[in-house]
Design a protein around this motif. Structure first.
Motif, mmCIF file in Angstrom:
data_model
loop_
_atom_site.group_PDB
_atom_site.id
_atom_site.type_symbol
_atom_site.label_atom_id
_atom_site.label_comp_id
_atom_site.label_asym_id
_atom_site.label_seq_id
_atom_site.Cartn_x
_atom_site.Cartn_y
_atom_site.Cartn_z
ATOM 1 N N PRO A 105 6.832 6.312 -10.687
ATOM 2 C CA PRO A 105 7.011 6.058 -11.997
ATOM 3 C C PRO A 105 5.645 6.137 -12.549
ATOM 4 O O PRO A 105 4.559 6.270 -11.827
ATOM 5 C CB PRO A 105 7.649 4.644 -12.020
ATOM 6 C CG PRO A 105 6.829 3.925 -10.926
ATOM 7 C CD PRO A 105 7.113 4.913 -9.877
ATOM 8 N N ASP A 106 5.540 5.988 -13.705
ATOM 9 C CA ASP A 106 4.310 5.902 -14.533
ATOM 10 C C ASP A 106 3.537 4.635 -14.126
ATOM 11 O O ASP A 106 3.983 3.462 -14.142
ATOM 12 C CB ASP A 106 4.656 5.821 -16.172
ATOM 13 C CG ASP A 106 3.281 6.014 -16.819
ATOM 14 O OD1 ASP A 106 2.396 5.460 -16.390
ATOM 15 O OD2 ASP A 106 3.588 6.209 -18.064
ATOM 16 N N MET A 107 2.502 4.878 -13.643
ATOM 17 C CA MET A 107 1.434 3.935 -12.886
ATOM 18 C C MET A 107 0.540 3.016 -13.892
ATOM 19 O O MET A 107 -0.246 2.219 -13.233
ATOM 20 C CB MET A 107 0.871 4.272 -11.531
ATOM 21 C CG MET A 107 2.013 4.708 -10.606
ATOM 22 S SD MET A 107 3.187 3.443 -9.854
ATOM 23 C CE MET A 107 1.809 2.682 -8.674
ATOM 24 N N CYS B 173 0.898 -0.979 0.043
ATOM 25 C CA CYS B 173 -0.034 -0.075 0.141
ATOM 26 C C CYS B 173 0.793 1.403 0.035
ATOM 27 O O CYS B 173 0.690 2.284 -0.419
ATOM 28 C CB CYS B 173 -0.767 0.005 1.333
ATOM 29 S SG CYS B 173 -2.135 -1.269 1.323
ATOM 30 N N ASP C 15 -1.533 0.330 -11.581
ATOM 31 C CA ASP C 15 -2.931 0.684 -11.115
ATOM 32 C C ASP C 15 -3.643 1.542 -12.131
ATOM 33 O O ASP C 15 -3.756 2.669 -12.079
ATOM 34 C CB ASP C 15 -2.801 1.441 -9.853
ATOM 35 C CG ASP C 15 -4.143 1.529 -9.100
ATOM 36 O OD1 ASP C 15 -5.239 1.293 -10.100
ATOM 37 O OD2 ASP C 15 -4.150 1.930 -8.172
ATOM 38 N N PRO C 16 -4.014 0.683 -13.417
ATOM 39 C CA PRO C 16 -4.772 1.273 -14.369
ATOM 40 C C PRO C 16 -6.006 2.433 -13.902
ATOM 41 O O PRO C 16 -6.236 3.318 -14.648
ATOM 42 C CB PRO C 16 -5.082 0.480 -15.275
ATOM 43 C CG PRO C 16 -4.876 -0.872 -14.797
ATOM 44 C CD PRO C 16 -4.170 -0.680 -13.553
ATOM 45 N N SER C 17 -6.734 1.719 -12.814
ATOM 46 C CA SER C 17 -7.770 2.725 -12.523
ATOM 47 C C SER C 17 -7.517 3.968 -11.922
ATOM 48 O O SER C 17 -8.346 4.742 -11.459
ATOM 49 C CB SER C 17 -8.750 1.757 -11.426
ATOM 50 O OG SER C 17 -8.074 1.899 -10.347
ATOM 51 N N ALA C 18 -6.368 4.302 -11.737
ATOM 52 C CA ALA C 18 -5.949 5.454 -11.166
ATOM 53 C C ALA C 18 -5.049 6.590 -11.860
ATOM 54 O O ALA C 18 -4.466 7.359 -11.220
ATOM 55 C CB ALA C 18 -5.274 5.090 -9.748
ATOM 56 N N VAL C 19 -5.287 6.503 -13.040
ATOM 57 C CA VAL C 19 -4.631 7.292 -13.797
ATOM 58 C C VAL C 19 -5.432 7.275 -15.291
ATOM 59 O O VAL C 19 -5.923 6.171 -15.600
ATOM 60 C CB VAL C 19 -2.982 7.002 -14.023
ATOM 61 C CG1 VAL C 19 -3.080 5.503 -14.677
ATOM 62 C CG2 VAL C 19 -2.333 7.943 -14.827
ATOM 63 N N ILE C 20 -5.227 8.472 -15.936
ATOM 64 C CA ILE C 20 -5.902 8.465 -17.183
ATOM 65 C C ILE C 20 -4.805 8.667 -18.426
ATOM 66 O O ILE C 20 -3.626 8.947 -18.077
ATOM 67 C CB ILE C 20 -6.928 9.724 -17.322
ATOM 68 C CG1 ILE C 20 -6.384 10.938 -17.108
ATOM 69 C CG2 ILE C 20 -7.922 9.449 -16.322
ATOM 70 C CD1 ILE C 20 -7.218 12.266 -17.149
#
Lengths: 146, 193
Positions: free
Chosen positions: B176-178, B167, B182-187
């Protein structure tokens, strides 16, 4: 002529009673200190760091943030808020999920992911300091929320 | 009689000399271990100074209300002597990469950040966040003093057998580029490799 002068004096007298505030100085929130005198260091305000969700005053209001947000960065790599508030993560984090309105663009088109206009959460959602308002306010929540 | 006396004197000499050399050797070795675990040493490389160190300076492990500071080695180096030496051996690669200039600019560093961070996360997960736990142990935490949400999360995480780093990523440095993590937390799109 005499009548006119008395009329004028009465008018002047009335004006003084009607606008007494002219006598008072205009006062800013900063106080009456000279500009170059430096200002009083403001009292240190504490963040409301651990609260229940704060009641809203109207239905469309962006809810206030009831927790600390220090160090929660939002950039093109990651949005820390969404690590708890995204649809994938909210259950695990026991947080409120971002509402569907945040998945619409400004023309109301539905998007597959969060709208870029909603990405920077703290444009609209803010945490609160534990302090009394600077100016009085008699606002009442709308009937639907009373 | 005389001969043996002389010999044992010689042996004593060797013994004392050897002992002294040993003590000096071990002290030098420990001294080196100690120095090479210092913040000063870590940020003597531009790669560390300009990137991770600058970011760390904005976090609570650098500056906080109690005045306790955790520096590089507190989180990235084991207290176990063997592990420590092992890490020093691994660091040979870092020296090579330094001279190759693999991450000698901010841009190059950012390009490698996901790869580098992923390695550290994997290591920390594998050793059950050992270095975190050398200061923060679940058993010594007073959950009642935590915020209500932290308390709930810590109890839930501990029960599920989770480890700190799962966590608490990006708490001492920027992330870094996430997009892949965690694709749900970045567009948007992941930045090209």
């Amino acid at each position: 002529m005499k009548k006119n002068i008395t009329k004028l004096l009465i008018l002047l007298g009335l004006a003084c009673i009607a606008f007494p505030s002219y006598a008072e100085e205009v006062k800013s929130l900063r106080g009456t200190r000279d500009l170059d005198a430096g200002s009083e260091p403001p009292e240190i305000k504490r963040l409301i760091a651990d609260d229940r969700p704060i009641p809203r005053d109207f239905v469309q209001q962006p809810p206030l943030i009831p927790h600390k947000i220090d160090g929660y960065h939002i950039d093109k790599n990651y949005n820390k808020c969404l690590s708890c508030h995204s649809w994938t993560n909210y259950k695990q984090a026991k947080a409120t999920k971002v509402p569907p309105t945040h998945f619409q663009d400004r023309d109301g088109n539905e998007l597959a992911n969060l709208s870029p206009g909603r990405y920077f959460c703290t444009l609209c959602h803010v945490s609160q300091l534990d302090t009394s308002p600077l100016v009085g306010n008699e606002f009442e929540p709308v009937k639907a929320l009373r | 009689m005389d001969n043996t006396k002389k010999k044992s004197g010689f042996q004593w000499g060797i013994f004392i000399f050897g002992g002294l050399a040993g003590i000096i050797g071990v002290s030098l070795f420990l001294g080196e271990l100690h120095y090479s675990a210092s913040e000063k040493f870590c940020i003597s490389c531009h790669e560390m100074e300009a990137n991770v160190y600058m970011e760390y300076k904005n976090t609570s492990h650098y500056l906080n209300k109690s005045g306790v500071r955790a520096t590089c080695s507190d989180c990235h180096l084991s207290n176990n002597l063997l592990e420590k030496v092992g890490r020093k051996v691994k660091a040979v690669n870092e020296v090579i990469q330094h001279f190759k200039g693999t991450i000698d600019t901010r841009e190059k560093f950012l390009d490698h950040r996901l790869e580098l961070a992923t390695k550290v996360w994997a290591e920390m997960k594998a050793n059950d966040s050992r270095e975190c736990r050398s200061c923060h142990t679940a058993a010594n935490m007073d959950y009642m003093k935590q915020s209500s949400r932290a308390m709930a999360q810590h109890i839930q995480g501990e029960d599920a057998g989770k480890t700190c780093i799962e966590c608490h990523k990006g708490i001492a440095h920027r992330l870094p580029d996430m997009h892949t993590i965690d694709p749900s937390a970045v567009i948007g799109e992941a930045s090209p490799e």
